[in-house]
Enzyme design. Structure first.
Site, mmCIF file in Angstrom:
data_model
loop_
_atom_site.group_PDB
_atom_site.id
_atom_site.type_symbol
_atom_site.label_atom_id
_atom_site.label_comp_id
_atom_site.label_asym_id
_atom_site.label_seq_id
_atom_site.Cartn_x
_atom_site.Cartn_y
_atom_site.Cartn_z
ATOM 1 C CE1 TYR A 175 -11.564 -1.185 11.424
ATOM 2 C CE2 TYR A 175 -10.393 -1.661 9.424
ATOM 3 C CZ TYR A 175 -11.578 -1.610 9.993
ATOM 4 O OH TYR A 175 -12.678 -2.229 9.514
ATOM 5 C CG ASN A 194 -4.355 -3.184 5.119
ATOM 6 O OD1 ASN A 194 -3.195 -3.077 4.264
ATOM 7 N ND2 ASN A 194 -3.995 -3.264 6.531
ATOM 8 C CE1 TYR A 195 -10.826 -3.322 5.252
ATOM 9 C CE2 TYR A 195 -12.511 -1.513 5.148
ATOM 10 C CZ TYR A 195 -11.895 -2.594 5.812
ATOM 11 O OH TYR A 195 -12.469 -2.933 6.988
ATOM 12 N NE ARG A 196 -3.498 -3.496 -2.621
ATOM 13 C CZ ARG A 196 -2.305 -2.785 -2.512
ATOM 14 N NH1 ARG A 196 -1.929 -1.625 -3.024
ATOM 15 N NH2 ARG A 196 -1.172 -3.355 -1.837
#
Length: 578
Positions: free
Chosen positions: A185, A471-473
């Site tokens: 995003y 995606n913010y692992r």
């Protein structure tokens, strides 16, 4: 049945032939690689053993978190930097043949280093050379290599058109492969949705070493790699993306207020306005503990609103004067510019910087950091926010980034892609802490800080499950503990990342990679357990346990429970309800 339990538990233990010497593994892999590649010339220059003089520089180039850039961090036995799609096919075939884990790295921005560290012997497939970006203005589309950076994508689009863009992330050195496959995003998500919402086609190398496009891979796999994490299913080579129109003039601003400057009222009102305002407006809110300039010697909270408006400043000022007067936005706070210049500004470049700066990959550059994420579905009350400010000041350094949803995000179905966080979410929170001090003590201190704030936020965020952004692992929310197929482990983080889409992802994974070759610490698991004792064994020699993971662990737990009773160690097995 009980006499079988020790055997089953024995089978669960690591079992493999003695590890070959590193040089033997390298030569075996290299021979296999050359035999399977259509372009074998110069292969030794893209396959790096630990003894290679370039090994360290190649490894460090795309490590973006300094926590994992230490001598004690696990290192790959081999690094492969493919120049062609055939090289990728060979890497998959040969690492599978040798029974060695394959880690796939594009930009290296995964916060937990999942693409370049492991607790088992592994090979890194570094995609950074596969960076071609081909823009078709007439078709308003582009093919982008998985190893390209977002900065390179934006630059190549700008080269061809000044009124086309792409709704992806604001950090120019992020790699396309991981970014898009995990959702992706940016500051146009309220207008256009996610990067993954604009994927038209893809090319992927599957577990058999075949190159597939969207037609040959089938609807389910194509769906899965558009937000479900490509590395669970194969190696994404490239995505074909749909470009979006952008106006010739856009407006940016950054306005800061502290608690002493009425920031508390601003934050309360921001929660109501940012997710519901004109979809052309994206207003990110940052909360950071800082030293007060008004009350010397004390700490306060600074609220910063950072915005992109797909239009001119006059319209923006008029809009926010009505909807968010607490911000006090004036025309002099705003700067009008082209879309590509706004990309540079959001990427922390000075106004006036040439777009060519987006081509700088800034290799071998890493800071110490930790991140976590949450979703907010109901506005946090003024009292709740006041308690939050106090807790942030008490804890120390951790800041929060609020990213508003609404607009296009509320119009797309939660099952259209594996990314489920759509309608009903007001904003996403990123927890963020950076530090400069090397060493385990600093790591422990700052990781402890961010975990404390995350725990404090529990009453204010989504529940059942508490949602997170892939995606913010974040390995704190669950790990697949090296047993390569634990559905029970996978459920813990899987439902947080993917909600109801997790079960479909598992079905896709089971169908396309039944032996779970493409495994990592938070990959999509398969439904059943297959144990392969050595990747080079013939299929007739493989042992397959026809039990689900759940059944197998129940047996293991039962054995532990019985043993615990015999030894009187009830505390150790209390969680089993013996």
């Amino acid at each position: 049945m009980f006499p079988l339990i020790p055997l089953l538990c024995l089978l669960l233990l690591p079992f493999s032939a003695p590890t070959a010497a590193a040089d033997s593994v390298y030569s075996t892999f290299l021979h296999c690689f050359q035999s399977n590649s259509n372009s074998s010339a110069g292969v030794s220059s893209i396959v790096f053993a630990r003894e290679n003089a370039s090994y360290t520089s190649v490894l460090r180039a795309y490590i973006r978190n300094a926590r994992f850039n230490t001598s004690s961090a696990p290192k790959p036995v081999i690094i492969v930097t493919p120049l062609t799609e055939s090289h990728v096919q060979s890497a998959v075939i040969c690492s599978k043949k040798l029974g060695i884990q394959l880690k796939i790295r594009s930009g290296g921005h995964d916060y937990e280093g999942v693409s370049y560290i492991s607790d088992v012997e592994f090979i890194i497939l570094d995609m950074s050379n596969l960076r071609t970006v081909t823009v078709d203005v007439a078709d308003q589309s582009a093919w982008v290599g998985a190893g390209a950076t977002l900065g390179e994508v934006y630059y190549r689009i700008w080269e061809k058109s000044k009124v086309l863009g792409y709704p992806a992330g604001v950090c120019p050195t992020v790699g396309v492969g991981g970014h898009i496959s995990g959702g992706g995003y940016g500051n146009m998500l309220r207008k256009y949705g996610l990067a993954v919402d604009h994927v038209l086609d893809a090319r992927i190398v599957d577990v058999k070493g075949r190159i597939l496009d969207s037609k040959s891979m089938g609807e389910d796999l194509f769906w899965a790699i558009k937000g479900g994490g490509g590395a669970s299913f194969g190696v994404v080579l490239a995505y074909k993306i749909r470009l979006v129109p952008v106006p010739e003039t856009v407006t940016i601003f950054r306005v800061e207020r502290t608690i002493e400057q009425n920031a508390a009222d601003l934050v309360v009102r921001w929660q109501e306005v940012a997710p519901t305002t004109d979809e052309n407006l994206f207003m990110r809110l940052l909360l950071q503990p800082v030293s007060s300039k008004i009350k010397k010697g004390t700490r306060t909270i600074r609220a910063s609103v950072v915005a992109l408006f797909l239009g001119k400043s006059e319209e923006l000022v008029s809009l926010l004067k009505k909807e968010l007067p607490e911000l006090g936005l004036q025309k002099e706070n705003c700067t009008e510019m082209s879309w590509i210049d706004s990309v540079l500004w959001w990427g922390n470049f000075d106004i006036g910087t040439s777009p060519e700066a987006l081509l700088d990959r800034n290799v071998d550059s890493a800071g110490f950091l930790r991140r976590k994420s949450d979703y907010v579905q109901k506005p946090i009350s003024r009292d709740g926010l006041n308690w939050l400010y106090k807790k942030m000041i008490e804890i120390g350094k951790t800041g929060l980034v609020f990213n508003p949803y609404g607009g296009k995000m509320s119009e797309i179905s939660s099952t259209a892609t594996p990314f489920p966080h759509r309608a009903g979410n007001l904003y996403k929170i990123q927890y963020s802490v950076n530090w400069n001090e090397p060493g385990p003590e600093a790591d422990q201190e700052f990781v402890k800080q961010i975990r404390r704030l995350y725990s404090f936020m529990t009453p204010f965020v989504s529940k059942n499950p508490r949602q997170s952004f892939l995606n913010y692992r974040d390995l704190d929310i669950g790990i697949n503990n090296n047993d390569k197929n634990s559905f029970e482990d996978g459920k813990v983080y899987g439902f947080k990342y993917f909600g109801e889409n997790f079960e479909r992802l598992v079905k896709v994974k089971t169908a396309v990679d039944p032996e779970n070759f493409f495994w990592n610490e938070q990959s999509i698991p398969t439904h059943s357990r297959k144990l392969d004792f050595g990747g080079t064994m013939k299929s007739a020699e493989k042992i397959e346990i026809l039990l689900t993971i759940n059944e197998l662990y129940q047996l293991a737990d039962l054995q532990g429970c019985i043993l615990g009773r015999l030894l009187g160690q009830f505390a150790a097995y209390g969680h089993l309800g013996c």
